[in-house]
Design an enzyme around this catalytic site. Structure first.
Site, short mmCIF file in Angstrom:
data_model
loop_
_atom_site.label_atom_id
_atom_site.label_comp_id
_atom_site.label_asym_id
_atom_site.label_seq_id
_atom_site.Cartn_x
_atom_site.Cartn_y
_atom_site.Cartn_z
N CYS A 2 0.89 -1.11 -0.10
CA CYS A 2 0.04 0.10 0.03
C CYS A 2 1.07 1.25 -0.12
O CYS A 2 2.10 1.19 0.41
CB CYS A 2 -0.89 0.14 1.13
SG CYS A 2 -1.91 -1.47 1.32
N ARG A 33 1.71 1.79 -5.74
CA ARG A 33 1.98 1.00 -4.78
C ARG A 33 0.50 -0.12 -4.60
O ARG A 33 0.66 -1.13 -3.97
CB ARG A 33 2.45 1.53 -3.57
CG ARG A 33 3.58 2.19 -3.51
CD ARG A 33 3.90 2.69 -2.41
NE ARG A 33 4.49 1.79 -1.40
CZ ARG A 33 5.52 1.34 -1.03
NH1 ARG A 33 6.65 1.53 -1.94
NH2 ARG A 33 5.76 0.40 -0.21
N TRP A 81 -3.53 -2.06 -1.67
CA TRP A 81 -3.28 -3.43 -2.37
C TRP A 81 -4.04 -4.38 -1.29
O TRP A 81 -3.46 -4.60 -0.39
CB TRP A 81 -1.87 -3.52 -2.70
CG TRP A 81 -1.78 -4.71 -3.49
CD1 TRP A 81 -1.97 -4.83 -4.80
CD2 TRP A 81 -1.59 -6.38 -3.06
NE1 TRP A 81 -1.82 -6.10 -5.41
CE2 TRP A 81 -1.67 -7.06 -4.23
CE3 TRP A 81 -1.17 -6.66 -1.98
CZ2 TRP A 81 -1.38 -8.20 -4.16
CZ3 TRP A 81 -1.12 -8.15 -1.88
CH2 TRP A 81 -1.09 -8.84 -3.08
N ASN A 107 0.19 -0.46 6.33
CA ASN A 107 0.63 -0.93 5.20
C ASN A 107 1.31 -2.27 5.54
O ASN A 107 2.37 -2.25 6.66
CB ASN A 107 1.82 -0.23 4.37
CG ASN A 107 2.37 -0.95 3.38
OD1 ASN A 107 2.09 -2.17 2.60
ND2 ASN A 107 3.66 -0.76 3.09
N GLY A 108 1.11 -3.51 5.02
CA GLY A 108 1.49 -4.67 5.66
C GLY A 108 0.57 -5.73 6.16
O GLY A 108 -0.88 -5.58 5.76
N GLU A 492 11.36 -12.64 -19.73
CA GLU A 492 11.00 -11.16 -19.56
C GLU A 492 10.06 -10.80 -20.42
O GLU A 492 9.09 -9.87 -20.19
CB GLU A 492 12.32 -10.19 -19.38
CG GLU A 492 12.17 -8.85 -19.30
CD GLU A 492 11.48 -8.34 -17.96
OE1 GLU A 492 11.06 -9.07 -17.12
OE2 GLU A 492 11.19 -7.24 -17.79
N LYS A 496 6.44 -9.33 -19.17
CA LYS A 496 5.79 -8.18 -19.64
C LYS A 496 4.41 -8.34 -20.10
O LYS A 496 3.58 -7.53 -19.95
CB LYS A 496 6.66 -7.46 -20.53
CG LYS A 496 7.79 -6.98 -20.13
CD LYS A 496 8.03 -5.66 -19.19
CE LYS A 496 7.67 -6.11 -17.70
NZ LYS A 496 8.60 -6.33 -16.90
N GLU A 499 1.69 -9.45 -17.77
CA GLU A 499 1.53 -8.37 -16.70
C GLU A 499 0.45 -7.43 -17.04
O GLU A 499 -0.49 -7.05 -16.52
CB GLU A 499 2.57 -7.75 -16.12
CG GLU A 499 3.78 -8.33 -15.47
CD GLU A 499 4.66 -7.28 -14.85
OE1 GLU A 499 4.50 -7.09 -13.77
OE2 GLU A 499 5.68 -6.94 -15.69
N HIS A 515 11.29 -31.23 -25.33
CA HIS A 515 11.17 -31.75 -24.22
C HIS A 515 9.73 -31.66 -23.73
O HIS A 515 9.37 -32.07 -22.62
CB HIS A 515 12.28 -31.43 -23.24
CG HIS A 515 13.62 -31.94 -23.49
ND1 HIS A 515 14.24 -33.10 -23.82
CD2 HIS A 515 14.64 -31.17 -23.91
CE1 HIS A 515 15.22 -33.24 -24.13
NE2 HIS A 515 15.62 -31.78 -24.29
N LYS A 618 3.33 -2.25 -7.61
CA LYS A 618 4.84 -1.88 -7.82
C LYS A 618 5.84 -2.64 -6.81
O LYS A 618 6.97 -3.24 -7.10
CB LYS A 618 4.83 -0.62 -7.90
CG LYS A 618 6.41 -0.26 -8.24
CD LYS A 618 6.73 -0.53 -9.72
CE LYS A 618 7.94 -0.21 -9.95
NZ LYS A 618 8.35 -0.68 -11.46
O1 M6R Z 1 11.24 -3.93 -6.41
P1 M6R Z 1 11.54 -5.42 -6.89
O2 M6R Z 1 12.61 -5.43 -7.83
O3 M6R Z 1 12.26 -6.30 -5.81
O4 M6R Z 1 10.43 -6.21 -7.33
C1 M6R Z 1 10.44 -7.53 -7.82
C2 M6R Z 1 9.22 -7.87 -8.61
O5 M6R Z 1 8.15 -7.72 -7.64
C3 M6R Z 1 9.20 -6.94 -9.87
O6 M6R Z 1 10.08 -7.19 -10.58
C4 M6R Z 1 8.03 -7.52 -10.65
O7 M6R Z 1 7.89 -8.73 -11.25
C5 M6R Z 1 7.34 -6.41 -11.82
N1 M6R Z 1 6.16 -6.10 -11.80
C6 M6R Z 1 7.97 -6.86 -13.18
O8 M6R Z 1 7.60 -6.09 -14.19
#
Ligand code: M6R
Length: 623
Positions: A2, A33, A81, A107-108, A492, A496, A499, A515, A618
């Site tokens: 959050c 966040r 969140w 937050n937490g 990666e 992307k 997400e 395989h 984030k």
């Molecule tokens: O802040 P961080 O780099 O530790 O975050 C790790 C992952 O949560 C972050 O890379 C996440 O996978 C992203 N949304 C990818 O785009």
């Protein structure tokens, strides 16, 4: 996960803004966040006034427009969140307690909330939400009246001593205008210092519009702010110190700068992110000087294993690092997802160097894994993009990436900056340990120095890949293949797309295809293939070209990322995007970029909010 913001000011010293202006601006910047709900509470006329609404911040703004809040100079704000309880108006923060006299945001996750709730229910407390936060608020209210004698800071001390788990808590009370009290354990909180006003935020973006003077707060600390003062203690009330720093970017860096989304802007920031991360870290002779590392050179020469800990995109940066560091330094490198590492019995000791990679520096899974490794005696080093965040602060050493603030939930420029930082680390270790000659290091650094201009070349041709993306807006599944460093690039690219475009996407090692995964290939299945340089090592290139043919023979639509001048791929591809020549190990810094553009454009074509994709946040500050 959050975002939280707190403010204590005075109407005379800060005439151009009141609490609500600060809170809404802070929430706008912290919305990345979490965006399940938003809410604020202000203290005015001897009462708490609160508004909260499920959904994005705009819903809260509309609510306040319909039911305005009184002028105030003290308040707290929250963007959520969801963890305990769904994303509803009722579960939105702030939560009120003590008959509406106090308001709290959080937050937490409070792990022992159920036991405390039972106790409070037995006392006759009524709860209106399903959240753990409301339990903490009620506990604070109880402590305020019984034991703390109306001292809000003291009440917070008593309350947090009962709590287990991860929390940043902020509270205001109707009888204490001009006071915000906060506590943190395993969850981020930064103090902002103004002139006649003070601020609290999950990170500095919560107050960057008003001040760049900030204070890092330590673990298990309580901070009380008023317009003129701040005081920091531990949970027992003993005085404690924070570490002041100046934020090295300004509010304009966290704006879209004319781009339609933060994600697209951040993709276009990448030449600067790589250049800035390289800047000042080597001299003209190609000698690396990583003074900021804070780790003894002799200790670094003694390590016999590196373990990279990270999650998501940062873990893919770690996988790229494995290829480079093993090749340059001949040290075994293991890459492990932080949450998997933490809950098995990993073999690490004082000759192990733990390298955590985290954009935010607050990812709870990674923080817990780093702490665990430290307990086992390992040396810990953090590659991080966020100054003053928890993971670098708790690590023995730090190498900051200089990507600037990354706002879009999908990581782009931080990824390239992380890879760049791991290359610097690998070359530095090779220099210390004598694995490479100085001329070799100098050559690699020279190749790295050319990368920003090569990324710019790709960005200048982004139209080609955008057109492809728009034509594929109806795709329901996209596969990505790569070998060697192209493998993490493939993963990666797939992440992307998952997400932000909510499309099924998988990244595979191209050699693994036969395989099992090749069974997925059907007529028209789009498959991106990341092709290594034909000038590169052994038969890597020809092996990948064979993999293209294998999927094409089964009906795949082959979309290829290849190096300039690679004519071998043309006959087997529906689409080729050429990236400039570069040594194979550095290729991820280029090959990733078209895949980012592809995902961003495809998600935009589908009408999705690429900056704030559903269900995500984030910064993942819960385990
Ligand atoms: O802040 P961080 O780099 O530790 O975050 C790790 C992952 O949560 C972050 O890379 C996440 O996978 C992203 N949304 C990818 O785009």
């Amino acid at each position: 996960m959050c975002g939280i913001v707190g403010y204590a000011g005075t109407s005379s010293a800060n005439a151009d803004h009141g609490a609500l202006d600060v809170l809404i601006e802070g929430l706008r910047r912290l919305e990345y966040r979490g965006y399940d709900s938003a809410g604020v509470a202000v203290v005015a006329d001897g009462a708490i006034h609160s508004r909260k609404k499920a959904g994005k911040l705009v819903n809260l703004e509309n609510e306040i427009a319909q039911a305005p809040l009184p002028e105030s100079v003290t308040g707290i704000g929250h963007t959520r969140w969801a963890t305990h309880g769904g994303p509803s108006d009722g579960n939105a923060h702030p939560h009120l307690a003590d008959g509406g006299k106090l308001a709290m945001i959080h937050n937490g996750i409070i792990e022992n909330f159920a036991g405390i709730k039972a106790e409070l229910l037995a006392d006759g407390v009524e709860f209106l939400s399903e959240t753990d936060t409301e339990v903490a608020a009620a506990l604070l209210g109880k402590m305020y009246s019984n034991g703390a004698d109306g001292d809000l800071t003291k009440a917070m001390q008593l309350a947090v001593q009962r709590l287990e788990g991860a929390f940043t808590l902020l509270a205001v009370h109707q009888d204490h205008p001009g006071v915000v009290v906060a506590a943190r354990r395993n969850s981020p909180l930064v103090l902002g210092l103004g002139d006649g006003e003070n601020f609290l935020g999950s990170d500095v973006s919560g107050f960057i519009d008003f001040t760049r003077r900030a204070v890092e707060l330590g673990q298990d600390q309580i901070v009380t702010i008023t317009p003129e003062s701040h005081s920091i203690t531990d949970f027992d009330g003993n005085p404690a110190e924070g570490k002041e720093f100046t934020v090295d970017w300004d509010a304009a860096s966290a704006e879209k700068g004319g781009f339609p989304s933060f994600m697209e802007k951040e993709i276009f920031d990448q030449p600067a992110a790589v250049a800035d991360t390289l800047l000042g870290r080597s001299d003209a002779e190609g000698r690396l000087t990583l003074d900021e590392l804070r780790i003894d050179a002799e200790d670094l020469t003694k390590i016999n294993k590196i373990v990279v800990l990270a999650c998501g995109t940062s873990a893919y940066a770690g996988q790229v690092a494995k290829y480079a560091i093993e090749s340059w330094c001949r040290i075994p490198v293991e890459v492990e997802l932080s949450h998997e590492f933490r809950y098995r019995e990993p073999i690490v000791d004082k000759k192990t160097l733990i390298v955590s990679i985290s954009q935010s520096g607050e990812t709870m899974d990674t923080l817990m894994a780093v702490r665990y490794a430290k307990e086992q005696g390992a040396k810990t080093m953090s590659i991080c993009n966020t100054n003053g965040s928890t993971i670098p602060r708790e690590s023995d050493a730090v190498l900051y990436t200089h990507a600037g603030p990354e706002i879009a939930v999908a990581s782009t420029k931080a990824f390239l900056a992380q890879i760049t930082a791991t290359y610097l680390l690998g070359l530095y270790l090779a220099q210390l340990r004598g694995n490479l000659f100085s001329g070799q290091i100098k050559d690699i650094l020279a190749d790295l120095g050319k990368i920003p201009a090569k990324i710019q070349d790709i960005l200048d041709r982004s139209g080609e890949i955008k057109e492809l993306a728009r034509s594929m807006a109806d795709a329901s599944s996209v596969l990505f293949l790569g070998r060697h460093v192209g493998y993490p690039v493939a993963m990666e690219g797939a992440l992307k797309l998952k997400e932000i475009a909510y499309i099924h996407a998988e990244g595979f090692a191209a050699g693994e295809l036969k395989h099992g995964p090749i069974a997925l290939i059907d007529d028209g299945q789009p498959v991106f293939v990341v092709v290594p340089s034909p000038r590169g090592r052994d038969s890597l290139h020809s092996k990948v070209v064979s993999n293209i043919q294998e999927v094409r023979a089964r009906g795949a639509k082959t979309l290829v990322i290849a190096e300039d001048g690679d004519n071998a791929v043309k006959d087997f591809s529906e689409f080729v995007f050429y990236v400039p020549e570069t040594p194979t190990l550095l290729m991820p810094l280029l090959a990733t970029v078209p895949l980012q553009i592809f995902a961003c454009e495809l998600a935009t074509a589908k009408g999705f909010d690429v900056d704030q994709p559903r269900n995500l946040a984030k910064s993942v500050t819960v385990e």
